[in-house]
Write a protein that holds these residues in place. Structure first.
Motif, PDB file in Angstrom:
ATOM      1  N   ASP A   1     -14.377   4.688   5.085  1.00 21.91           N
ATOM      2  CA  ASP A   1     -15.201   5.892   5.270  1.00 21.91           C
ATOM      3  C   ASP A   1     -14.991   6.499   6.659  1.00 21.91           C
ATOM      4  OD1 ASP A   1     -16.211   5.730   2.735  1.00 21.91           O
ATOM      5  OD2 ASP A   1     -18.191   4.973   3.324  1.00 21.91           O
ATOM      6  N   LYS A   2     -14.903   5.654   7.674  1.00 19.00           N
ATOM      7  CA  LYS A   2     -14.654   6.158   9.032  1.00 19.00           C
ATOM      8  C   LYS A   2     -13.290   6.843   9.115  1.00 19.00           C
ATOM      9  CE  LYS A   2     -16.717   5.880  12.246  1.00 19.00           C
ATOM     10  NZ  LYS A   2     -17.722   6.797  12.833  1.00 19.00           N
ATOM     11  N   ASN A   3     -12.305   6.255   8.459  1.00 23.11           N
ATOM     12  CA  ASN A   3     -10.951   6.807   8.527  1.00 23.11           C
ATOM     13  C   ASN A   3     -10.840   8.127   7.770  1.00 23.11           C
ATOM     14  OD1 ASN A   3     -10.358   4.499   9.954  1.00 23.11           O
ATOM     15  ND2 ASN A   3      -9.281   3.492   8.281  1.00 23.11           N
ATOM     16  N   THR A   4     -11.418   8.185   6.572  1.00 22.50           N
ATOM     17  CA  THR A   4     -11.346   9.433   5.803  1.00 22.50           C
ATOM     18  C   THR A   4     -12.158  10.534   6.483  1.00 22.50           C
ATOM     19  OG1 THR A   4     -13.139   8.648   4.357  1.00 22.50           O
ATOM     20  CG2 THR A   4     -10.874   8.302   3.602  1.00 22.50           C
ATOM     21  N   ALA A   5     -13.276  10.182   7.121  1.00 22.88           N
ATOM     22  CA  ALA A   5     -14.067  11.174   7.862  1.00 22.88           C
ATOM     23  C   ALA A   5     -13.287  11.728   9.046  1.00 22.88           C
ATOM     24  CB  ALA A   5     -15.377  10.554   8.340  1.00 22.88           C
ATOM     25  N   ALA A   6     -12.344  10.926   9.562  1.00 22.30           N
ATOM     26  CA  ALA A   6     -11.506  11.363  10.686  1.00 22.30           C
ATOM     27  C   ALA A   6     -10.282  12.152  10.226  1.00 22.30           C
ATOM     28  CB  ALA A   6     -11.067  10.156  11.506  1.00 22.30           C
ATOM     29  N   GLY A   7     -10.145  12.371   8.917  1.00 24.01           N
ATOM     30  CA  GLY A   7      -9.062  13.210   8.416  1.00 24.01           C
ATOM     31  C   GLY A   7      -7.931  12.477   7.730  1.00 24.01           C
ATOM     32  N   TYR A   8      -8.024  11.153   7.629  1.00 24.07           N
ATOM     33  CA  TYR A   8      -6.986  10.386   6.945  1.00 24.07           C
ATOM     34  C   TYR A   8      -7.198  10.437   5.428  1.00 24.07           C
ATOM     35  CZ  TYR A   8      -5.761   8.404  11.505  1.00 24.07           C
ATOM     36  OH  TYR A   8      -5.367   8.250  12.817  1.00 24.07           O
ATOM     37  N   THR A   9      -6.119  10.591   4.688  1.00 28.26           N
ATOM     38  CA  THR A   9      -6.190  10.596   3.228  1.00 28.26           C
ATOM     39  C   THR A   9      -6.073   9.171   2.711  1.00 28.26           C
ATOM     40  OG1 THR A   9      -5.169  12.790   3.120  1.00 28.26           O
ATOM     41  CG2 THR A   9      -5.127  11.457   1.099  1.00 28.26           C
ATOM     42  N   GLU A  10      -7.002   8.766   1.849  1.00 28.50           N
ATOM     43  CA  GLU A  10      -6.989   7.386   1.351  1.00 28.50           C
ATOM     44  C   GLU A  10      -5.941   7.214   0.257  1.00 28.50           C
ATOM     45  OE1 GLU A  10      -9.936   4.007  -0.639  1.00 28.50           O
ATOM     46  OE2 GLU A  10     -10.781   5.916   0.056  1.00 28.50           O
ATOM     47  N   TYR A  11      -5.191   6.132   0.365  1.00 25.51           N
ATOM     48  CA  TYR A  11      -4.186   5.742  -0.629  1.00 25.51           C
ATOM     49  C   TYR A  11      -4.505   4.335  -1.129  1.00 25.51           C
ATOM     50  CZ  TYR A  11      -0.663   9.442   0.271  1.00 25.51           C
ATOM     51  OH  TYR A  11       0.022  10.625   0.362  1.00 25.51           O
ATOM     52  N   GLN A  12      -4.275   4.097  -2.415  1.00 28.17           N
ATOM     53  CA  GLN A  12      -4.232   2.742  -2.939  1.00 28.17           C
ATOM     54  C   GLN A  12      -2.759   2.388  -3.130  1.00 28.17           C
ATOM     55  OE1 GLN A  12      -6.680   2.226  -6.414  1.00 28.17           O
ATOM     56  NE2 GLN A  12      -8.550   2.104  -5.200  1.00 28.17           N
ATOM     57  N   LEU A  13      -2.318   1.376  -2.433  1.00 28.47           N
ATOM     58  CA  LEU A  13      -0.886   1.102  -2.314  1.00 28.47           C
ATOM     59  C   LEU A  13      -0.482  -0.188  -3.020  1.00 28.47           C
ATOM     60  CD1 LEU A  13      -0.804   1.964   1.469  1.00 28.47           C
ATOM     61  CD2 LEU A  13       0.384   3.281  -0.290  1.00 28.47           C
TER      62      LEU A  13
ATOM     63  N   THR B   1      -4.633   6.437   5.072  1.00 25.55           N
ATOM     64  CA  THR B   1      -5.298   5.155   5.296  1.00 25.55           C
ATOM     65  C   THR B   1      -5.344   4.394   3.980  1.00 25.55           C
ATOM     66  OG1 THR B   1      -7.298   4.061   6.160  1.00 25.55           O
ATOM     67  CG2 THR B   1      -7.625   6.045   4.845  1.00 25.55           C
ATOM     68  N   GLY B   2      -5.387   3.097   4.062  1.00 23.06           N
ATOM     69  CA  GLY B   2      -5.463   2.292   2.856  1.00 23.06           C
ATOM     70  C   GLY B   2      -5.921   0.882   3.148  1.00 23.06           C
ATOM     71  N   TYR B   3      -6.642   0.336   2.168  1.00 24.11           N
ATOM     72  CA  TYR B   3      -7.023  -1.074   2.231  1.00 24.11           C
ATOM     73  C   TYR B   3      -6.056  -1.881   1.374  1.00 24.11           C
ATOM     74  CZ  TYR B   3      -8.874  -5.230   0.047  1.00 24.11           C
ATOM     75  OH  TYR B   3      -8.970  -6.487  -0.494  1.00 24.11           O
ATOM     76  N   THR B   4      -5.573  -2.999   1.901  1.00 17.76           N
ATOM     77  CA  THR B   4      -4.775  -3.938   1.117  1.00 17.76           C
ATOM     78  C   THR B   4      -5.053  -5.356   1.592  1.00 17.76           C
ATOM     79  OG1 THR B   4      -2.873  -3.977   2.621  1.00 17.76           O
ATOM     80  CG2 THR B   4      -2.828  -2.308   0.863  1.00 17.76           C
TER      81      THR B   4
ATOM     82  N   PHE C   1      -5.159 -12.210   4.036  1.00 22.21           N
ATOM     83  CA  PHE C   1      -6.331 -11.607   4.669  1.00 22.21           C
ATOM     84  C   PHE C   1      -6.380 -10.127   4.317  1.00 22.21           C
ATOM     85  CE2 PHE C   1      -2.796 -11.323   7.595  1.00 22.21           C
ATOM     86  CZ  PHE C   1      -2.875 -10.051   8.130  1.00 22.21           C
ATOM     87  N   ASP C   2      -7.529  -9.521   4.551  1.00 21.07           N
ATOM     88  CA  ASP C   2      -7.735  -8.109   4.224  1.00 21.07           C
ATOM     89  C   ASP C   2      -7.633  -7.262   5.482  1.00 21.07           C
ATOM     90  OD1 ASP C   2      -8.208  -8.484   1.467  1.00 21.07           O
ATOM     91  OD2 ASP C   2     -10.260  -9.129   1.896  1.00 21.07           O
ATOM     92  N   LYS C   3      -7.099  -6.044   5.306  1.00 18.70           N
ATOM     93  CA  LYS C   3      -6.932  -5.140   6.448  1.00 18.70           C
ATOM     94  C   LYS C   3      -6.969  -3.700   5.958  1.00 18.70           C
ATOM     95  CE  LYS C   3      -3.106  -5.582   9.037  1.00 18.70           C
ATOM     96  NZ  LYS C   3      -2.304  -4.436   9.478  1.00 18.70           N
ATOM     97  N   VAL C   4      -7.549  -2.851   6.763  1.00 19.85           N
ATOM     98  CA  VAL C   4      -7.509  -1.406   6.521  1.00 19.85           C
ATOM     99  C   VAL C   4      -6.601  -0.798   7.582  1.00 19.85           C
ATOM    100  CG1 VAL C   4      -8.825   0.742   6.414  1.00 19.85           C
ATOM    101  CG2 VAL C   4      -9.798  -1.372   5.473  1.00 19.85           C
ATOM    102  N   GLU C   5      -5.633  -0.007   7.137  1.00 19.78           N
ATOM    103  CA  GLU C   5      -4.586   0.519   8.021  1.00 19.78           C
ATOM    104  C   GLU C   5      -4.690   2.036   8.132  1.00 19.78           C
ATOM    105  OE1 GLU C   5      -1.099  -1.083  10.168  1.00 19.78           O
ATOM    106  OE2 GLU C   5      -2.792  -1.969   9.129  1.00 19.78           O
ATOM    107  N   ILE C   6      -4.312   2.564   9.285  1.00 19.70           N
ATOM    108  CA  ILE C   6      -4.111   4.000   9.452  1.00 19.70           C
ATOM    109  C   ILE C   6      -2.660   4.246   9.845  1.00 19.70           C
ATOM    110  CG2 ILE C   6      -6.476   4.758   9.917  1.00 19.70           C
ATOM    111  CD1 ILE C   6      -5.966   4.469  12.880  1.00 19.70           C
TER     112      ILE C   6
END
Length: 423
Positions: A186-198, A257-260, A283-288
């Motif tokens: 949510d923080k990343n998309t609010a900052a203008g990043y488009t969410e991807y599921q990769l 941005t994406g979570y994987t 482990f889990d990570k959210v990337e920009i």
């Protein structure tokens, strides 16, 4: 991957800057230049041979038309020889190109001129620190003891199911993990990043594109039957979204941005410093990830740093920022800043984010270009950062927010967790 033209034009500077990585690259750089000179010479010879063959073919046609069959047949023998020469030159050229490419893949990115020389993490420069380190109660415990006490992470169960480094999150531990992922996205998309599921598996070309291969060969999990790799970070599939892409200048900048989940063999990692969540195989990570115009990439880099700062401020975790020295920076990075949170229970700093500018290094491998205002194709700059890596963030929350009555939940996460205490 460094461009040969850049290496030739800046030979001494490239060698000097690679020395910041404690690498004497003189031999590799000289070999790259020599291979490229050989390649050009073979290409010139090949072009001349093809031109001569084409000219003779036209002459043969004219001779047949004029009835000079004997002369035409003599020249046909010549074209046969030229075709054999052409085939040999094409093979020689292909071998030379492959040798040059293979060598270039092994040369790391040149560090930015401001990157300090150094051998290891001890030579990194602390450039920023923020937040008060909390005073814990006398019976404070590290996160692996808290996880067992409150039954929220089961390391032994993960070891039974898979092996060491594959923990099982349970109950409020799983919900807190999910809350962090949602909050980061949510923080990343609010900052203008488009969410991807990769994808979580990538092919070999993707690993070469971002620089994991050949440098990290053996550190990634590899399925030999399908020749696919489990991703070590969302950087790999996310950046490869743009492989072999030609953008218009007006399309820049691009942020995704994406979570994987991430998978790393971490061969050779052992000891108390890797206990619990400190170092895992999954482990889990959210990337920009950003694709930028070269003129704007370091401004974007600063913006990514500020973005991660905001997240850590909202989580109210004490943190610091390190500028990595040449010897500690990743293979493909021109500049990297690491974020670390302070684990009060362990009395040590834990890395929770790396933000890197790769300049044109990845883009050259990926063939990621944009058409500039003059109509010419130019390599983009790529950047990426963890926003954030969950295990050590979670460790920091568990340890720094612990009380005698349980573990408080950071206020910013309450809308995501639905509970304010683990007890």
């Amino acid at each position: 991957m460094l461009q040969v033209a850049f290496i030739k034009e800046n030979k001494e500077d490239v060698i000097a800057r690679l020395a910041k990585r404690n690498i004497d690259a003189t031999e590799m750089i000289n070999e790259a230049i020599s291979l490229d000179e050989d390649r050009k010479a073979i290409q010139t010879n090949l072009d001349n041979t093809k031109a001569e063959s084409n000219a003779i073919s036209k002459e043969i046609g004219n001779l047949f038309k004029s009835g000079e069959v004997q002369k035409a047949n003599l020249l046909k023998e010549k074209t046969t020889q030229l075709k054999e020469t052409t085939k040999a030159l094409e093979q020689e050229l292909n071998d030379k190109v492959n040798a040059l490419t293979e060598l270039l893949y092994k040369i790391p990115n040149v560090p930015h001129e401001s990157v300090p020389k150094g051998k290891s993490e001890e030579d990194n420069e602390e450039i920023y620190k923020e937040g008060d380190i909390p005073t814990l109660h006398s019976d404070a415990q590290p996160h692996w003891e808290l996880a067992k006490k409150y039954d929220i992470i089961d390391f032994e169960l993960g070891n039974k199911i898979t092996g060491a480094g594959f923990p099982v999150y349970k109950g409020k531990g799983a919900r807190l993990q999910r809350a962090l992922i949602a909050y980061f996205l949510d923080k990343n998309t609010a900052a203008g990043y488009t969410e991807y599921q990769l994808p979580h598996l990538v092919n070999e070309a993707s690993c070469y594109g971002t620089g994991q291969l050949p440098d990290k060969d053996g550190q990634m999990y590899h399925d030999s039957r399908d020749d696919l790799y489990l991703i070590p970070t969302a950087e790999v599939p996310g950046t490869n979204v743009f492989r072999n892409v030609l953008l218009n200048e007006t399309e820049l900048p691009i942020g995704i941005t994406g979570y994987t989940p991430c998978f790393r063999r971490e061969a050779g990692s052992y000891g108390a410093h890797v206990r619990g969540l400190n170092r895992l195989h999954q482990f889990d990570k959210v990337e920009i990830i950003r694709v930028e115009h070269p003129d704007n990439s370091y401004k974007a880099f600063d913006g990514m740093i500020e973005h991660v700062k905001i997240i850590l401020r909202e989580l109210k975790l004490p943190f610091r920022i390190l500028k990595l020295c040449g010897g500690d920076a990743t293979f493909a990075s021109a500049m990297t800043y690491d974020f670390e949170v302070f684990s009060t229970a362990q009395n040590r700093w834990l890395e929770i984010s790396s933000v890197s500018n790769f300049e044109t290094y990845q883009a050259n491998r990926l063939k990621l270009r944009f058409k500039n205002s003059d109509g010419k194709n130019e390599l983009c700059h790529t950047l990426n950062g963890s926003s954030l890596a969950l295990p050590r963030v979670l460790a920091g929350i568990l340890e720094n927010y612990q009380t005698e009555n349980g573990i408080k939940i950071p206020e910013v996460l309450l809308p995501y967790t639905g509970f304010d205490m683990i007890s």
